[in-house]
Enzyme design. Structure first.
Site, PDB file in Angstrom:
ATOM      1  N   GLU A  83     -71.905  62.164  33.365  1.00  0.00           N
ATOM      2  CA  GLU A  83     -71.452  63.521  33.707  1.00  0.00           C
ATOM      3  C   GLU A  83     -70.205  63.508  34.598  1.00  0.00           C
ATOM      4  OE1 GLU A  83     -74.561  66.125  35.128  1.00  0.00           O
ATOM      5  OE2 GLU A  83     -73.104  67.620  35.781  1.00  0.00           O
ATOM      6  N   LYS A 262     -81.994  69.596  39.896  1.00  0.00           N
ATOM      7  CA  LYS A 262     -81.210  68.818  38.919  1.00  0.00           C
ATOM      8  C   LYS A 262     -79.976  68.238  39.623  1.00  0.00           C
ATOM      9  CE  LYS A 262     -78.191  68.024  35.429  1.00  0.00           C
ATOM     10  NZ  LYS A 262     -76.762  67.680  35.555  1.00  0.00           N
ATOM     11  N   ASP A 278     -86.946  52.463  36.546  1.00  0.00           N
ATOM     12  CA  ASP A 278     -87.508  53.390  35.558  1.00  0.00           C
ATOM     13  C   ASP A 278     -87.238  54.823  36.047  1.00  0.00           C
ATOM     14  OD1 ASP A 278     -89.221  55.031  34.099  1.00  0.00           O
ATOM     15  OD2 ASP A 278     -90.807  53.540  34.002  1.00  0.00           O
ATOM     16  N   HIS A 377     -64.838  72.431  38.026  1.00  0.00           N
ATOM     17  CA  HIS A 377     -65.178  71.835  36.726  1.00  0.00           C
ATOM     18  C   HIS A 377     -64.098  72.044  35.670  1.00  0.00           C
ATOM     19  CE1 HIS A 377     -69.758  70.979  36.840  1.00  0.00           C
ATOM     20  NE2 HIS A 377     -69.164  70.622  37.949  1.00  0.00           N
TER      21      HIS A 377
HETATM   22  P1  NDP Z   1     -93.725  43.781  36.406  1.00  0.00           P
HETATM   23  O1  NDP Z   1     -94.841  43.854  35.427  1.00  0.00           O
HETATM   24  O2  NDP Z   1     -92.456  43.151  35.920  1.00  0.00           O
HETATM   25  O3  NDP Z   1     -94.277  43.027  37.708  1.00  0.00           O
HETATM   26  C1  NDP Z   1     -93.486  42.693  38.798  1.00  0.00           C
HETATM   27  C2  NDP Z   1     -92.873  41.304  38.595  1.00  0.00           C
HETATM   28  O4  NDP Z   1     -91.994  41.008  39.660  1.00  0.00           O
HETATM   29  C3  NDP Z   1     -93.940  40.229  38.575  1.00  0.00           C
HETATM   30  O5  NDP Z   1     -93.649  39.312  37.561  1.00  0.00           O
HETATM   31  C4  NDP Z   1     -93.778  39.572  39.944  1.00  0.00           C
HETATM   32  O6  NDP Z   1     -94.089  38.225  39.930  1.00  0.00           O
HETATM   33  C5  NDP Z   1     -92.287  39.731  40.152  1.00  0.00           C
HETATM   34  N1  NDP Z   1     -91.890  39.608  41.558  1.00  0.00           N
HETATM   35  C6  NDP Z   1     -91.042  38.683  42.048  1.00  0.00           C
HETATM   36  N2  NDP Z   1     -90.876  38.825  43.350  1.00  0.00           N
HETATM   37  C7  NDP Z   1     -91.643  39.866  43.740  1.00  0.00           C
HETATM   38  C8  NDP Z   1     -91.886  40.490  44.994  1.00  0.00           C
HETATM   39  N3  NDP Z   1     -91.308  40.076  46.121  1.00  0.00           N
HETATM   40  N4  NDP Z   1     -92.710  41.543  45.035  1.00  0.00           N
HETATM   41  C9  NDP Z   1     -93.304  42.006  43.910  1.00  0.00           C
HETATM   42  N5  NDP Z   1     -93.140  41.431  42.697  1.00  0.00           N
HETATM   43  C10 NDP Z   1     -92.305  40.375  42.597  1.00  0.00           C
HETATM   44  O7  NDP Z   1     -93.316  45.190  36.954  1.00  0.00           O
HETATM   45  P2  NDP Z   1     -94.175  46.342  37.568  1.00  0.00           P
HETATM   46  O8  NDP Z   1     -95.627  46.016  37.667  1.00  0.00           O
HETATM   47  O9  NDP Z   1     -93.480  46.738  38.809  1.00  0.00           O
HETATM   48  O10 NDP Z   1     -94.033  47.468  36.477  1.00  0.00           O
HETATM   49  C11 NDP Z   1     -92.796  48.103  36.279  1.00  0.00           C
HETATM   50  C12 NDP Z   1     -92.525  48.226  34.797  1.00  0.00           C
HETATM   51  O11 NDP Z   1     -93.609  48.930  34.185  1.00  0.00           O
HETATM   52  C13 NDP Z   1     -91.287  49.028  34.513  1.00  0.00           C
HETATM   53  O12 NDP Z   1     -90.584  48.378  33.473  1.00  0.00           O
HETATM   54  C14 NDP Z   1     -91.836  50.362  34.005  1.00  0.00           C
HETATM   55  O13 NDP Z   1     -90.935  50.970  33.129  1.00  0.00           O
HETATM   56  C15 NDP Z   1     -93.108  49.956  33.321  1.00  0.00           C
HETATM   57  N6  NDP Z   1     -94.196  50.928  33.179  1.00  0.00           N
HETATM   58  C16 NDP Z   1     -94.217  52.135  33.849  1.00  0.00           C
HETATM   59  C17 NDP Z   1     -95.268  52.995  33.734  1.00  0.00           C
HETATM   60  C18 NDP Z   1     -95.265  54.261  34.516  1.00  0.00           C
HETATM   61  O14 NDP Z   1     -94.370  54.499  35.298  1.00  0.00           O
HETATM   62  N7  NDP Z   1     -96.268  55.124  34.358  1.00  0.00           N
HETATM   63  C19 NDP Z   1     -96.424  52.677  32.873  1.00  0.00           C
HETATM   64  C20 NDP Z   1     -96.315  51.373  32.265  1.00  0.00           C
HETATM   65  C21 NDP Z   1     -95.237  50.555  32.406  1.00  0.00           C
HETATM   66  P3  NDP Z   1     -95.599  37.729  40.153  1.00  0.00           P
HETATM   67  O15 NDP Z   1     -96.389  38.250  38.994  1.00  0.00           O
HETATM   68  O16 NDP Z   1     -95.455  36.260  40.196  1.00  0.00           O
HETATM   69  O17 NDP Z   1     -96.071  38.305  41.451  1.00  0.00           O
END
Ligand code: NDP
Length: 425
Positions: A83, A262, A278, A377
């Site tokens: 935008e 917005k 996200d 604008h």
């Molecule tokens: P992930 O599943 O990727 O989990 C976090 C990853 O980050 C893990 O692999 C973790 O490693 C790693 N990591 C590395 N360093 C750190 C740290 N310091 N602290 C925390 N984690 C660390 O992501 P999320 O669980 O955060 O989920 C987000 C994703 O889910 C987004 O892509 C989103 O779009 C999607 N999503 C969203 C939904 C919603 O909003 N309702 C529903 C379903 C999916 P380790 O495992 O070794 O700890």
């Protein structure tokens, strides 16, 4: 301490010159400088791993809002938006707010909430008591399901229940550290749901993260000195009062509140997107928070403080933002955005984002209550129309000048003016 950077004439430069300036200021590694210069896109094989049925990549402008003063630190804030005027407005507002003392931000907390919805409960009171008694066991099961987050210092922290119609809903609150935690929470919730069914003598309908992140709230505040609203003191006071009124209007009228919010999200989404987060999650959280008392309202408040003679702004938002996880580590442009910001932790990034929402809101309200939004604008609209009509870079200034004076200002007019300009040359 992040110092202010001298970006003289940054907005007037060509993209290649801006990239060189970023490198000079040590905000870009040489690999990232080459990456930006080559106008590289997300590699196709990486894109193909990120989602399904991939046929290409869609590029958007990647910009920078310079020198945003937050709690005394100066941030160079990456923005991705399609935008026109959003980046200019954020830069303008940040400059004025810096001169008035900068943004102050505060992270209220940072945990994510998930829920298991139970139904077919024979005795709600007994089920609630049984769950309360088993709280420690349930938290242990949740943490054993995702041990790496516990090792990182986070994990499931608390659990509570609420009755809603025929549902007994169990809420779990988790410290997700640097991640947003959707997958993390979903894993934990699924792990406790069969135990909950046994304990509560009920069935589980679903176990899922909630995007209503009320335990990840961030507040940003700022002041604006009257002389930055207008050189004329009386006019400045009138404008400050009008901005206060505009804020009030967004509290009482849903049509205005939606547009008010917005405008805030123009600034929020631009960083959320560029930092690989996200943005649907953030959008849904913010809109839900806007109707926390039952009516959808403007998310920010502005008051003219007659004692200090300053305009004061405040914005509180749920900001469950991540610096790890999801697709953050996959997209090279996202890494560049984190580098420009100085690689902040999630708690710091959340505060930068809310401050930018307030900056964007201030710019919009000032324009709306002053000369109206269209005046600013018009030039941008003329540029878009000129580009759509097929004007080359060198043809833009003259065509835009003629277009602004023409009625109606539309694509047809732009095309016919461009034809006349070309015929004359
Ligand atoms: P992930 O599943 O990727 O989990 C976090 C990853 O980050 C893990 O692999 C973790 O490693 C790693 N990591 C590395 N360093 C750190 C740290 N310091 N602290 C925390 N984690 C660390 O992501 P999320 O669980 O955060 O989920 C987000 C994703 O889910 C987004 O892509 C989103 O779009 C999607 N999503 C969203 C939904 C919603 O909003 N309702 C529903 C379903 C999916 P380790 O495992 O070794 O700890």
């Amino acid at each position: 301490m992040k110092s202010k950077i001298n970006w003289t004439a940054f907005s007037k430069k060509e993209p290649e010159e801006r990239i060189a300036m970023l490198s000079e200021k040590m905000l870009l590694s040489s690999a990232n400088q080459d990456y930006l210069k080559k106008q590289a896109l997300l590699p196709l094989d990486v894109a193909n791993q990120m989602t399904e049925n991939v046929i290409g990549r869609l590029a958007l402008p990647f910009s920078l809002v310079p020198n945003v003063n937050i709690n005394g630190d100066y941030y160079q804030v990456p923005f991705v938006t399609e935008e026109p005027s959003v980046v200019a407005a954020a830069s303008y507002a940040s400059k004025i707010i810096d001169k008035s003392g900068g943004f102050k931000t505060k992270l209220q907390n940072r945990q994510m909430i998930g829920q298991v919805a139970l139904y077919h409960c024979d005795d709600l009171v007994k089920s609630k008591m049984a769950i309360k008694e088993a709280e420690k066991l349930l938290l242990d099961i949740a943490n054993q399901a995702y041990p790496s987050i516990v090792k990182r210092g986070g994990g499931a922290k608390s659990l509570w229940t609420e009755e809603k119609d025929e549902f007994l809903i169990v809420y779990l609150s988790v410290d997700t550290q640097e991640a947003m935690g959707a997958n993390m929470l979903n894993t934990m919730l699924e792990a406790i749901s069969s135990e909950l069914e046994k304990i509560a003598h009920a069935d589980s309908l679903m176990a899922i993260l909630s995007n209503y992140a009320t335990e990840s709230l961030v507040t940003a505040t700022c002041e604006v000195r009257l002389n930055y609203l207008s050189r004329n003191k009386e006019e400045a006071k009138i404008l400050a009062k009008k901005i206060e009124l505009a804020s009030k209007l967004a509290q009482v009228d849903i049509y205005r509140a939606t547009t008010h919010n917005k405008g805030i999200l123009n600034g929020i989404d631009a960083i959320v997107l560029t930092t690989g987060n996200d943005w649907r999650a953030i959008e849904s959280a913010c809109h839900a928070f806007a109707c926390k008392d039952g009516q959808y309202r403007g998310l920010s408040q502005w008051q003219f403080n007659t004692k200090t003679q300053k305009l004061e702004g405040q914005l509180t938002l749920p900001m469950p933002i991540a610096t790890k996880g999801g697709s953050i580590g996959l997209n090279p442009s996202v890494q560049i955005a984190h580098d420009c910001l100085g690689n902040p932790k999630a708690k710091e990034l959340a505060q930068i984002i809310v401050a930018m929402g307030l900056a964007q809101n201030f710019a919009a309200l000032k324009a709306l209550t002053n000369q109206g939004i269209q005046a600013g604008h018009m030039k941008l609209q003329a540029k878009s129309l000129a580009l759509l009509a097929g004007a080359q870079h060198a043809e833009l200034p003259l065509l835009m000048k003629q277009l602004i004076k023409s009625k109606p200002m539309n694509l047809e007019t732009a095309k016919s003016l461009l034809e006349s300009i070309r015929n004359e040359n």
